[in-house]
Design a protein around this motif. Structure first.
Motif, PDB file in Angstrom:
ATOM      1  N   ARG A 192      49.417  30.500  38.078  1.00 52.11           N
ATOM      2  CA  ARG A 192      49.382  29.888  39.493  1.00 52.11           C
ATOM      3  C   ARG A 192      48.083  30.089  40.146  1.00 52.11           C
ATOM      4  N   HIS A 193      47.485  31.240  39.921  1.00 57.44           N
ATOM      5  CA  HIS A 193      45.982  31.387  40.262  1.00 57.44           C
ATOM      6  C   HIS A 193      45.046  30.691  39.640  1.00 57.44           C
ATOM      7  N   GLY A 194      45.278  30.401  38.318  1.00 59.38           N
ATOM      8  CA  GLY A 194      44.329  29.629  37.547  1.00 59.38           C
ATOM      9  C   GLY A 194      44.347  28.343  37.955  1.00 59.38           C
ATOM     10  N   PHE A 195      45.510  27.614  38.194  1.00 57.22           N
ATOM     11  CA  PHE A 195      45.723  26.316  38.535  1.00 57.22           C
ATOM     12  C   PHE A 195      44.944  26.164  40.058  1.00 57.22           C
ATOM     13  N   THR A 196      45.326  26.850  40.823  1.00 54.19           N
ATOM     14  CA  THR A 196      44.674  27.079  42.068  1.00 54.19           C
ATOM     15  C   THR A 196      42.840  26.996  42.268  1.00 54.19           C
ATOM     16  N   LEU A 197      42.514  27.770  41.126  1.00 58.42           N
ATOM     17  CA  LEU A 197      41.089  27.954  40.863  1.00 58.42           C
ATOM     18  C   LEU A 197      40.562  26.585  40.434  1.00 58.42           C
ATOM     19  N   LEU A 198      41.422  25.843  39.582  1.00 56.79           N
ATOM     20  CA  LEU A 198      41.058  24.723  39.024  1.00 56.79           C
ATOM     21  C   LEU A 198      40.968  23.249  40.223  1.00 56.79           C
ATOM     22  N   ASN A 222      28.724  40.274  33.289  1.00 52.19           N
ATOM     23  CA  ASN A 222      28.939  41.199  32.096  1.00 52.19           C
ATOM     24  C   ASN A 222      28.303  42.308  32.327  1.00 52.19           C
ATOM     25  N   THR A 223      26.899  42.226  33.009  1.00 50.61           N
ATOM     26  CA  THR A 223      26.163  43.468  33.056  1.00 50.61           C
ATOM     27  C   THR A 223      26.524  44.149  34.245  1.00 50.61           C
ATOM     28  N   ILE A 224      26.588  43.215  35.087  1.00 51.60           N
ATOM     29  CA  ILE A 224      26.934  44.378  36.559  1.00 51.60           C
ATOM     30  C   ILE A 224      28.375  45.027  36.584  1.00 51.60           C
ATOM     31  N   PHE A 225      29.441  44.079  36.206  1.00 49.48           N
ATOM     32  CA  PHE A 225      30.796  44.635  36.199  1.00 49.48           C
ATOM     33  C   PHE A 225      31.113  45.075  34.883  1.00 49.48           C
ATOM     34  N   GLU A 226      30.284  45.708  34.070  1.00 51.44           N
ATOM     35  CA  GLU A 226      30.763  46.199  32.599  1.00 51.44           C
ATOM     36  C   GLU A 226      31.521  47.260  32.886  1.00 51.44           C
ATOM     37  N   GLY A 227      32.760  47.207  32.072  1.00 49.93           N
ATOM     38  CA  GLY A 227      33.820  48.264  32.093  1.00 49.93           C
ATOM     39  C   GLY A 227      34.673  48.178  33.183  1.00 49.93           C
ATOM     40  N   ASN A 228      34.568  47.194  34.161  1.00 50.87           N
ATOM     41  CA  ASN A 228      35.589  46.868  35.502  1.00 50.87           C
ATOM     42  C   ASN A 228      36.768  46.166  34.813  1.00 50.87           C
ATOM     43  N   PRO A 229      38.109  46.760  35.173  1.00 48.03           N
ATOM     44  CA  PRO A 229      39.100  46.208  34.577  1.00 48.03           C
ATOM     45  C   PRO A 229      39.382  44.806  35.245  1.00 48.03           C
ATOM     46  N   ASN A 230      38.459  44.200  36.211  1.00 53.07           N
ATOM     47  CA  ASN A 230      38.647  42.728  36.697  1.00 53.07           C
ATOM     48  C   ASN A 230      37.700  41.910  36.316  1.00 53.07           C
ATOM     49  N   LEU A 231      36.718  42.303  34.934  1.00 54.81           N
ATOM     50  CA  LEU A 231      35.728  41.607  34.565  1.00 54.81           C
ATOM     51  C   LEU A 231      36.142  40.212  34.398  1.00 54.81           C
ATOM     52  N   ALA A 232      37.046  39.790  33.345  1.00 56.37           N
ATOM     53  CA  ALA A 232      37.728  38.726  33.147  1.00 56.37           C
ATOM     54  C   ALA A 232      37.637  37.784  34.334  1.00 56.37           C
ATOM     55  N   ALA A 233      38.450  38.303  35.262  1.00 56.43           N
ATOM     56  CA  ALA A 233      38.787  37.502  36.544  1.00 56.43           C
ATOM     57  C   ALA A 233      37.404  37.042  37.152  1.00 56.43           C
ATOM     58  N   TYR A 234      36.577  37.859  37.311  1.00 57.36           N
ATOM     59  CA  TYR A 234      35.183  37.632  37.867  1.00 57.36           C
ATOM     60  C   TYR A 234      34.401  36.594  37.145  1.00 57.36           C
ATOM     61  N   CYS A 235      34.557  36.490  35.727  1.00 57.12           N
ATOM     62  CA  CYS A 235      33.959  35.489  34.663  1.00 57.12           C
ATOM     63  C   CYS A 235      34.697  34.223  34.851  1.00 57.12           C
ATOM     64  N   ALA A 236      35.778  34.124  35.171  1.00 52.33           N
ATOM     65  CA  ALA A 236      36.749  32.848  35.184  1.00 52.33           C
ATOM     66  C   ALA A 236      36.158  31.688  36.158  1.00 52.33           C
ATOM     67  N   PRO A 237      35.819  31.931  37.121  1.00 53.06           N
ATOM     68  CA  PRO A 237      35.058  31.293  38.201  1.00 53.06           C
ATOM     69  C   PRO A 237      33.847  30.246  37.532  1.00 53.06           C
ATOM     70  N   ILE A 238      33.187  31.164  37.004  1.00 51.13           N
ATOM     71  CA  ILE A 238      31.791  30.582  36.355  1.00 51.13           C
ATOM     72  C   ILE A 238      32.085  29.586  34.933  1.00 51.13           C
ATOM     73  N   MET A 239      33.152  30.245  34.319  1.00 54.10           N
ATOM     74  CA  MET A 239      33.441  29.433  33.185  1.00 54.10           C
ATOM     75  C   MET A 239      34.387  27.931  33.590  1.00 54.10           C
ATOM     76  N   PHE A 240      34.833  28.151  34.581  1.00 59.39           N
ATOM     77  CA  PHE A 240      35.760  26.919  34.997  1.00 59.39           C
ATOM     78  C   PHE A 240      34.792  25.985  35.482  1.00 59.39           C
ATOM     79  N   ILE A 241      33.705  26.427  36.400  1.00 58.21           N
ATOM     80  CA  ILE A 241      32.828  25.451  37.121  1.00 58.21           C
ATOM     81  C   ILE A 241      32.025  24.806  36.216  1.00 58.21           C
ATOM     82  N   HIS A 242      31.308  25.491  35.144  1.00 56.96           N
ATOM     83  CA  HIS A 242      30.514  24.789  34.146  1.00 56.96           C
ATOM     84  C   HIS A 242      30.633  23.427  33.894  1.00 56.96           C
ATOM     85  N   PRO A 243      31.699  23.370  33.128  1.00 59.28           N
ATOM     86  CA  PRO A 243      32.108  21.904  32.668  1.00 59.28           C
ATOM     87  C   PRO A 243      32.438  21.000  33.834  1.00 59.28           C
TER      88      PRO A 243
END
Length: 223
Positions: free
Chosen positions: A122-128, A175-196
């Motif tokens: 649901r959150h992934g679809f909302t982000l898209l 990745n450098t700033i949030f290294e070791g953070n459990p929410n790292l993947a969620a922080y990376c998701a918007p950048i990965m989605f918006i690139h294409p």
């Protein structure tokens, strides 16, 4: 999404295809990426510092090692005979550069899908749905903001450099700033989605922006 620097190749390519000012686009892209080493951590510290631990000094040192040091070495090599080797094999080095950039993007997507994006469906679809709407809105805001400033070619350059966000630089930053953070993947998701998305949306805007610039040139030629 407002914190990472702009793209380099993509914003220059779209500016060129639209007939915008390439020099302004290139200059802003370089300044944005170099200043992003310091500005991005400062902005993240400002926005998230109260809720998560962000060791500012340690982040700056890591980013300088990963970003500023390679750039400095590259500039120093330009003053040696290595520059002649590069000029003599420019096409090959350009191909290597494209392959390295593609490998960074490929690695980022592979890691994300193997480890999970940290988002439910649901959150992934909302982000898209939300990201392209925000991107287009920001492009329009930049057009309004810079309208009438030094001609429409400058406006187009500002629209692309101001709205584009880099994956090749932004992802290592996060990745450098949030290294070791459990929410790292969620922080990376918007950048990965918006690139294409920003490439597709920018390509769709190119014909309209080309006409936007041509109209101004026609007005100047008839006046």
């Amino acid at each position: 999404m407002s914190c990472p620097p702009t793209t380099v190749n993509m914003c220059i390519l779209l500016t060129s295809a639209s007939g915008g000012n390439i020099a302004s686009s290139l200059c802003n892209a370089v300044i944005s990426n170099l200043s992003g080493i310091f500005v991005t951590p400062a902005l993240l510290l400002r926005f998230f510092g109260a809720s998560i631990q962000l060791p500012f000094g340690e982040m700056i040192v890591k980013l300088c090692k990963k970003v500023l040091l390679p750039v400095t070495i590259g500039q120093l090599l330009r003053q040696t005979k290595a520059k002649d080797i590069y000029i003599g094999n420019k096409k090959r080095f350009k191909r290597i550069q494209e392959m390295v950039l593609l490998s960074i993007v490929w690695n980022a997507f592979c890691n994300a899908f193997s480890r999970g994006l940290g988002l439910d469906l649901r959150h992934g679809f909302t982000l898209l749905m939300l990201l392209p709407a925000m991107h287009l809105m920001f492009v329009l805001v930049l057009r309004k903001l810079f309208a009438g400033w030094n001609g429409r070619k400058e406006v187009v350059a500002a629209m692309f450099t101001g709205s584009q966000k880099t994956l090749a630089f932004g992802l290592p930053l996060v990745n450098t700033i949030f290294e070791g953070n459990p929410n790292l993947a969620a922080y990376c998701a918007p950048i990965m989605f918006i690139h294409p998305m920003q490439l597709v949306l920018g390509s769709l805007l190119v014909p309209k922006l080309s006409k936007y610039i041509e109209d101004e040139e026609n007005e100047e030629s008839t006046s």
